[in-house]
Design a protein around this motif. Sequence first.
Motif, mmCIF file in Angstrom:
data_model
loop_
_atom_site.group_PDB
_atom_site.id
_atom_site.type_symbol
_atom_site.label_atom_id
_atom_site.label_comp_id
_atom_site.label_asym_id
_atom_site.label_seq_id
_atom_site.Cartn_x
_atom_site.Cartn_y
_atom_site.Cartn_z
ATOM 1 N N ASN A 24 41.826 33.974 30.498
ATOM 2 C CA ASN A 24 40.938 35.129 30.644
ATOM 3 C C ASN A 24 39.976 34.956 31.821
ATOM 4 O O ASN A 24 39.674 35.918 32.540
ATOM 5 N N GLU A 25 39.495 33.733 32.003
ATOM 6 C CA GLU A 25 38.585 33.462 33.115
ATOM 7 C C GLU A 25 39.308 33.639 34.451
ATOM 8 O O GLU A 25 38.755 34.205 35.404
ATOM 9 N N ARG A 26 40.534 33.152 34.539
ATOM 10 C CA ARG A 26 41.297 33.297 35.775
ATOM 11 C C ARG A 26 41.588 34.760 36.055
ATOM 12 O O ARG A 26 41.487 35.218 37.204
ATOM 13 N N ARG A 27 41.932 35.488 35.020
ATOM 14 C CA ARG A 27 42.222 36.913 35.190
ATOM 15 C C ARG A 27 40.989 37.650 35.707
ATOM 16 O O ARG A 27 41.073 38.474 36.626
ATOM 17 N N ALA A 28 39.832 37.356 35.125
ATOM 18 C CA ALA A 28 38.591 37.997 35.556
ATOM 19 C C ALA A 28 38.272 37.642 37.004
ATOM 20 O O ALA A 28 37.823 38.497 37.786
ATOM 21 N N GLN A 29 38.505 36.371 37.364
ATOM 22 C CA GLN A 29 38.243 35.948 38.740
ATOM 23 C C GLN A 29 39.145 36.707 39.719
ATOM 24 O O GLN A 29 38.691 37.174 40.763
ATOM 25 N N LEU A 30 40.409 36.832 39.390
ATOM 26 C CA LEU A 30 41.348 37.525 40.269
ATOM 27 C C LEU A 30 40.975 38.994 40.431
ATOM 28 O O LEU A 30 41.091 39.561 41.524
ATOM 29 N N VAL A 31 40.522 39.621 39.356
ATOM 30 C CA VAL A 31 40.105 41.028 39.433
ATOM 31 C C VAL A 31 38.901 41.165 40.355
ATOM 32 O O VAL A 31 38.844 42.080 41.192
ATOM 33 N N ALA B 260 44.772 33.455 48.134
ATOM 34 C CA ALA B 260 44.055 32.509 48.995
ATOM 35 C C ALA B 260 42.553 32.531 48.723
ATOM 36 O O ALA B 260 41.908 31.483 48.638
ATOM 37 N N ARG B 261 42.005 33.745 48.581
ATOM 38 C CA ARG B 261 40.564 33.834 48.356
ATOM 39 C C ARG B 261 40.193 33.312 46.967
ATOM 40 O O ARG B 261 39.082 32.815 46.752
ATOM 41 N N ALA B 262 41.099 33.440 46.016
ATOM 42 C CA ALA B 262 40.847 32.919 44.666
ATOM 43 C C ALA B 262 41.212 31.442 44.551
ATOM 44 O O ALA B 262 41.003 30.839 43.493
#
Length: 211
Positions: free
Chosen positions: A16-23, A45-47
């Motif tokens: 969930n944390e990774r998904r939020a970061q990507l969004v 790349a930015r993530a």
Amino acid sequence: MMRTVTDTRRPRMTGNERRAQLVDVARTLFAEKGFEQTSVEEIAARANVSKPVVYEHFGGKEGIYAVVVDREIQALTGTLIAALETAGHPKSLLERTALALLDYIEDNEDGFRILVRDSPVAQATGTFSSLIGDVATQVEHLLGAQFRKRGQDPRTAPMYSQMLVGMVALTGQWWLDARSPRKDEVAAHLVNLAWNGLAGLERRPRLTTEE
């Protein structure tokens, strides 16, 4: 004496944390460059992740864009509907709607830039025009009630609601980049035109909330 080695690696993100970061990362890129000019490679790349991670969570650029747009649609819709529901007098309705949109633009510039751009995945339920159409439908019912009270033809309410909401929305798009004058002044002038008409414009309009 043995030395203790401290693991300085950052803790791994949950799904969930990774998904939020990507969004969040994608939202910034879409606002800066638009849908077409943003690539999955740039998002990854930015993530600081690999491309497969983006595909794993969203299936591709279209998937993550749809999530970003849906969140912005929900945020702006909630803001506008709340303003409409608390309005009483028709002039108050105009003021609250104008200020609500300008408030959203001021606080969510990236999100608004994404909404007003055309894209291949933001179609019937994901365009700014469709959002404004939804708001116009809400205004239509309020205007219809006022028209009946005043002895005017309520059948014209849908047309007038499109005019009013469209005027506010297009002015908001212009103000996104202009940012001058202040938002309360912009709202006051919007209401001045909508309420008084060109023939009755006030020289120095003010919102009733300022009086």
